[in-house]
Motif scaffolding. Structure first.
Motif, mmCIF file in Angstrom:
data_model
loop_
_atom_site.group_PDB
_atom_site.id
_atom_site.type_symbol
_atom_site.label_atom_id
_atom_site.label_comp_id
_atom_site.label_asym_id
_atom_site.label_seq_id
_atom_site.Cartn_x
_atom_site.Cartn_y
_atom_site.Cartn_z
ATOM 1 N N UNK A 62 0.869 -1.175 0.000
ATOM 2 C CA UNK A 62 0.000 0.000 0.000
ATOM 3 C C UNK A 62 0.903 1.221 0.000
ATOM 4 N N UNK A 63 0.743 2.127 -0.971
ATOM 5 C CA UNK A 63 1.644 3.263 -1.075
ATOM 6 C C UNK A 63 0.881 4.535 -1.432
ATOM 7 N N UNK A 64 1.223 5.602 -0.723
ATOM 8 C CA UNK A 64 0.670 6.926 -1.004
ATOM 9 C C UNK A 64 1.821 7.841 -1.382
ATOM 10 N N UNK A 65 1.538 8.877 -2.147
ATOM 11 C CA UNK A 65 2.579 9.769 -2.635
ATOM 12 C C UNK A 65 3.454 10.335 -1.518
ATOM 13 N N UNK A 66 2.872 10.556 -0.343
ATOM 14 C CA UNK A 66 3.639 11.146 0.761
ATOM 15 C C UNK A 66 4.299 10.112 1.673
ATOM 16 N N UNK A 67 4.367 8.850 1.232
ATOM 17 C CA UNK A 67 4.994 7.798 2.044
ATOM 18 C C UNK A 67 6.517 7.801 1.952
ATOM 19 N N UNK A 68 7.084 8.648 1.112
ATOM 20 C CA UNK A 68 8.531 8.691 0.971
ATOM 21 C C UNK A 68 8.941 8.366 -0.449
ATOM 22 N N UNK A 69 10.163 7.882 -0.597
ATOM 23 C CA UNK A 69 10.697 7.562 -1.911
ATOM 24 C C UNK A 69 10.172 6.201 -2.365
ATOM 25 N N UNK A 70 9.396 6.200 -3.438
ATOM 26 C CA UNK A 70 8.787 4.956 -3.913
ATOM 27 C C UNK A 70 9.834 3.945 -4.354
ATOM 28 N N UNK A 71 10.920 4.408 -4.975
ATOM 29 C CA UNK A 71 11.981 3.485 -5.385
ATOM 30 C C UNK A 71 12.536 2.722 -4.198
ATOM 31 N N UNK A 72 12.803 3.436 -3.099
ATOM 32 C CA UNK A 72 13.277 2.771 -1.880
ATOM 33 C C UNK A 72 12.227 1.811 -1.342
ATOM 34 N N UNK A 116 1.389 -3.114 -6.250
ATOM 35 C CA UNK A 116 1.463 -1.810 -5.618
ATOM 36 C C UNK A 116 0.063 -1.210 -5.618
ATOM 37 N N UNK A 117 -0.515 -1.053 -4.423
ATOM 38 C CA UNK A 117 -1.817 -0.413 -4.285
ATOM 39 C C UNK A 117 -1.584 1.065 -4.011
ATOM 40 N N UNK A 118 -2.162 1.918 -4.832
ATOM 41 C CA UNK A 118 -2.043 3.358 -4.638
ATOM 42 C C UNK A 118 -3.410 4.006 -4.874
ATOM 43 N N UNK A 119 -3.649 5.159 -4.265
ATOM 44 C CA UNK A 119 -4.932 5.839 -4.464
ATOM 45 C C UNK A 119 -5.177 6.142 -5.941
ATOM 46 N N UNK A 120 -6.447 6.053 -6.333
ATOM 47 C CA UNK A 120 -6.821 6.331 -7.716
ATOM 48 C C UNK A 120 -6.659 7.821 -8.037
ATOM 49 N N UNK A 121 -6.654 8.140 -9.302
ATOM 50 C CA UNK A 121 -6.529 9.522 -9.780
ATOM 51 C C UNK A 121 -7.543 10.411 -9.072
ATOM 52 N N UNK A 122 -7.065 11.562 -8.607
ATOM 53 C CA UNK A 122 -7.937 12.526 -7.942
ATOM 54 C C UNK A 122 -8.071 12.319 -6.445
ATOM 55 N N UNK A 139 -6.407 11.785 -2.507
ATOM 56 C CA UNK A 139 -5.214 12.149 -1.736
ATOM 57 C C UNK A 139 -4.222 10.999 -1.777
ATOM 58 N N UNK A 140 -2.956 11.325 -2.030
ATOM 59 C CA UNK A 140 -1.910 10.318 -2.055
ATOM 60 C C UNK A 140 -1.687 9.676 -3.405
ATOM 61 N N UNK A 141 -2.402 10.143 -4.434
ATOM 62 C CA UNK A 141 -2.253 9.611 -5.793
ATOM 63 C C UNK A 141 -0.788 9.610 -6.203
#
Length: 140
Positions: free
Chosen positions: A63-73, A90-96, A98-100
């Motif tokens: 589960x990953x959100x944009x503000x979780x840090x460096x995605x590569x790491x 990789x589960x991430x929030x859909x377009x639009x 928060x955390x996309x």
């Protein structure tokens, strides 16, 4: 989730290729994850997720959100317990939402981690999933 208009409903776990006998590790859980999706996967597994891997796992759910840090790491860390033939969702929030996670950021992170994007699917109203795999060996 259905496979086609008028088709019988297909579970999210089946769409993700997860079923009984799979060793699945979950990373990045937080209070904002989709509990119905988690429940569907757990019901399909018939057991709990692997948290302390003793052997390599077949699938990692990240589960990953944009503000979780460096995605590569984050992707490199997620590979720690993954078997050589395993794959990562990789589960991430859909377009639009928060955390996309921007697709260009995902592509760059996948390259950094030595992974290839295999496919993308919508798994809930708020989350999408990107399948990442280790690239096959080079062909001659």
């Amino acid at each position: 989730m259905s496979t086609a208009p008028g088709a019988a409903s297909t579970s999210s776990a089946a769409v993700l290729g997860i079923g009984p006998g799979s060793a699945v590790q979950e990373l990045g859980w937080d209070s904002d994850v989709d509990d119905a999706l988690r429940t569907d996967i757990l019901d399909s597994l018939g057991e709990d997720f692997v948290y302390e891997a003793i052997e390599a796992v077949d699938v990692v759910l990240l589960w990953w959100r944009d503000d979780d840090g460096d995605l590569g790491d984050g992707l490199v860390d997620a590979l720690t317990d993954l078997s050589a033939s395993g794959y990562l969702w990789l589960f991430s929030p859909r377009v639009g939402r928060d955390g996309y996670v921007d697709p260009s950021d995902l592509a760059e992170a996948a390259l950094t981690a030595g992974l290839a994007l295999a496919n993308t699917t919508t798994v809930s109203k708020t989350w999408q999933a990107q399948k990442l795999v280790r690239p096959k060996g080079s062909r001659r």
